[in-house]
Design an enzyme around this catalytic site. Sequence first.
Site, PDB file in Angstrom:
ATOM      1  N   CYS A 130      -5.846   1.655   5.878  1.00 35.53           N
ATOM      2  CA  CYS A 130      -6.552   0.411   6.187  1.00 35.53           C
ATOM      3  C   CYS A 130      -6.063  -0.108   7.546  1.00 35.53           C
ATOM      4  CB  CYS A 130      -6.327  -0.629   5.090  1.00 35.53           C
ATOM      5  SG  CYS A 130      -4.724  -1.454   5.191  1.00 35.53           S
ATOM      6  N   GLU A 132       1.342   3.682   1.931  1.00 40.39           N
ATOM      7  CA  GLU A 132       2.050   3.998   3.178  1.00 40.39           C
ATOM      8  C   GLU A 132       3.350   3.197   3.297  1.00 40.39           C
ATOM      9  OE1 GLU A 132      -1.130   3.270   2.729  1.00 40.39           O
ATOM     10  OE2 GLU A 132      -2.449   4.232   4.185  1.00 40.39           O
ATOM     11  N   HIS A 137       0.848  -1.183   0.000  1.00 45.05           N
ATOM     12  CA  HIS A 137       0.000   0.000   0.000  1.00 45.05           C
ATOM     13  C   HIS A 137       0.889   1.240   0.000  1.00 45.05           C
ATOM     14  CE1 HIS A 137      -3.859  -2.066   1.727  1.00 45.05           C
ATOM     15  NE2 HIS A 137      -3.425  -2.633   0.633  1.00 45.05           N
ATOM     16  N   CYS A 150      -2.313  -0.866   7.559  1.00 43.17           N
ATOM     17  CA  CYS A 150      -1.465   0.334   7.553  1.00 43.17           C
ATOM     18  C   CYS A 150      -1.592   1.109   8.860  1.00 43.17           C
ATOM     19  CB  CYS A 150      -1.820   1.222   6.367  1.00 43.17           C
ATOM     20  SG  CYS A 150      -1.321   0.491   4.800  1.00 43.17           S
TER      21      CYS A 150
END
Lengths: 325, 276
Positions: free
Chosen positions: B88, B60, B58, B91
Amino acid sequence: MGRKATKEALEHVDLVNGTLYNSLKQIRVDCKGDNGDLPILVSVWCCQIDTKQTQKLASLIRDYINPYDDVSLTHLKRFSREEGKAMKLKSIICSTEFLETKEDVCEFIKEYSDIQIETMHELNVPRFPPPTREISQKWSSAYWPVSWKGNPNHQFLNSVEIDIEYVRNLIHSLKEIEKESNSISASIFVNQENKIQCTTKCYSHNDPFQHSIMQGIEQVSLEEQKKRKDLSTSKQDRSNYLCQNMTVFSSHEPCVMCCMALVHSRISRLIYLRSSPSSGGLETNYQLGDREGLNWKFEIWKWIDRKSESNVASSDELLSNPINY
Amino acid sequence: MTDLTFLFQEMAKCLFVGYRALTVNETPVSCLIEDIETNEILSIGYNYTNISLNGTKHAEFIAVKRLRDSNLNIDFGKVRLIVSVEPCIMCASFLRQLGIGEVVYGCSNDRFGGNGTVLPIHSDPNLPQEPYCSYGGILRSEAIQLLRNFYIQENESAPQPKIKKNKDIENKKFPTNKFNLTKDQFVEHYGKERLPVYESGEYEITPIVGKGYSLNEIISLKDLKDIPFLEEELGEVNEEVVNEFFDLFFDVGEDGRVNYGKTIRKYNAKKRHHEE
């Protein structure tokens, strides 16, 4: 732990305690909340039709809705009599997640059939199958007729296919790896054919990138990238999707980050040895991996067999330190 | 009065990074990592799951890894994460374990949100490590619209022909604006004068209360060209690209409502440019 097999249980299954072969304990949300009073609900589109349309609507649902609607409604009876209306039936068409507005539903029906819908409204119905016959009756009178097909978790436990000797061996390997490497935690990723995909060790939990689960997911993806670049790889071998169909063996209950990473990676099954008080993302917090609302679930098992490991029992003590990320 | 122009500028840059990721077929979720004190952009990230075949890549993770690779001793408590979509659950836990200073997001993440929408990983007192501060709603409708541009593409490239879904994203309304904040927390970040936004759910946050905005008034070509790492990784940033980006979004009026009057366009991956 004494076996309290009920009549309907298979030899190796303990339905009451949720264990298999006295070695694997199912980790799932405590179901005491399922007392039948408050099922989790989901909103669906309910319509009234003339009984003559039943056949057509049933095929529409079978061919064009059920395969695509993410909300499974198979535990509900799809048709219900309208009281006092002899020639009329009520039917659940689909979830409101599948088709958001009334207009969407009308357009959809028009596009795929010539069914005449008479009225339509939104309705809340139980999202999941009922746990007992009594509850199924309660729900049926309170919400919508529900089918009773037995306790879904009992059916699940009876249906699990697991090669317990293979699992035992892998658990043994995992403990050996931990001991030899002096790591804090370790994981083994195994594919559908019981072939080990990677083995990872973690030496510092302060660095989230180093958690053994994150390393394992990374290694699987790098391997897949390599495979896809290699032109000799067969088409079938190139189509692996993330960690789908894999089983992950882990020395510890993974942390919240790692549990959610396993959800994103779509594994089938997780088997772990020790709980992680405070940081864990399963029995300790949230039960990620077996939680409604997320788009993926996997089986969660905790290895509880101690006898078979008697030869390494002394070192087992040493290894049993829980971790806090 | 709380002037949020700075955060809007940063979020606009962030969304542009997401837009550029969309052009390489990634989900348009993106982030910037900034020094809280100097506001310097230290790293950028965008979803990288499709290219890497790794569902954990992701935005991040990409941004943090880049930063850490360049500076092993980075103190994450001194950085701000600007991210287009609420982090999410994975993360959110990751950021908390790093000890992130602050998180500002665009729209909430209804399916997986870990900063309050699905689970409050950022603040749950039962978890180890210190909680972190997180708030969202900056360029919310634009962040949603960018995602919609991705989801219509996905349907087109699905392996088996799926049932047709509504692709008419030019006329689609936006969901209720909900904040994962208490009233006091909302006031702390957005000021008392914006409470109607919090209470009604029908308005968008604007940089200045009582004034609307267009994205092209918030940032310029130069601002976007200056985003570090962007051009070398996702291609040249020029006027054409930037205008295509601006064309994806409605304006927000002075009443704080999305102005559906503007003709917007949608992104088409096949043609690699917009269609009317």
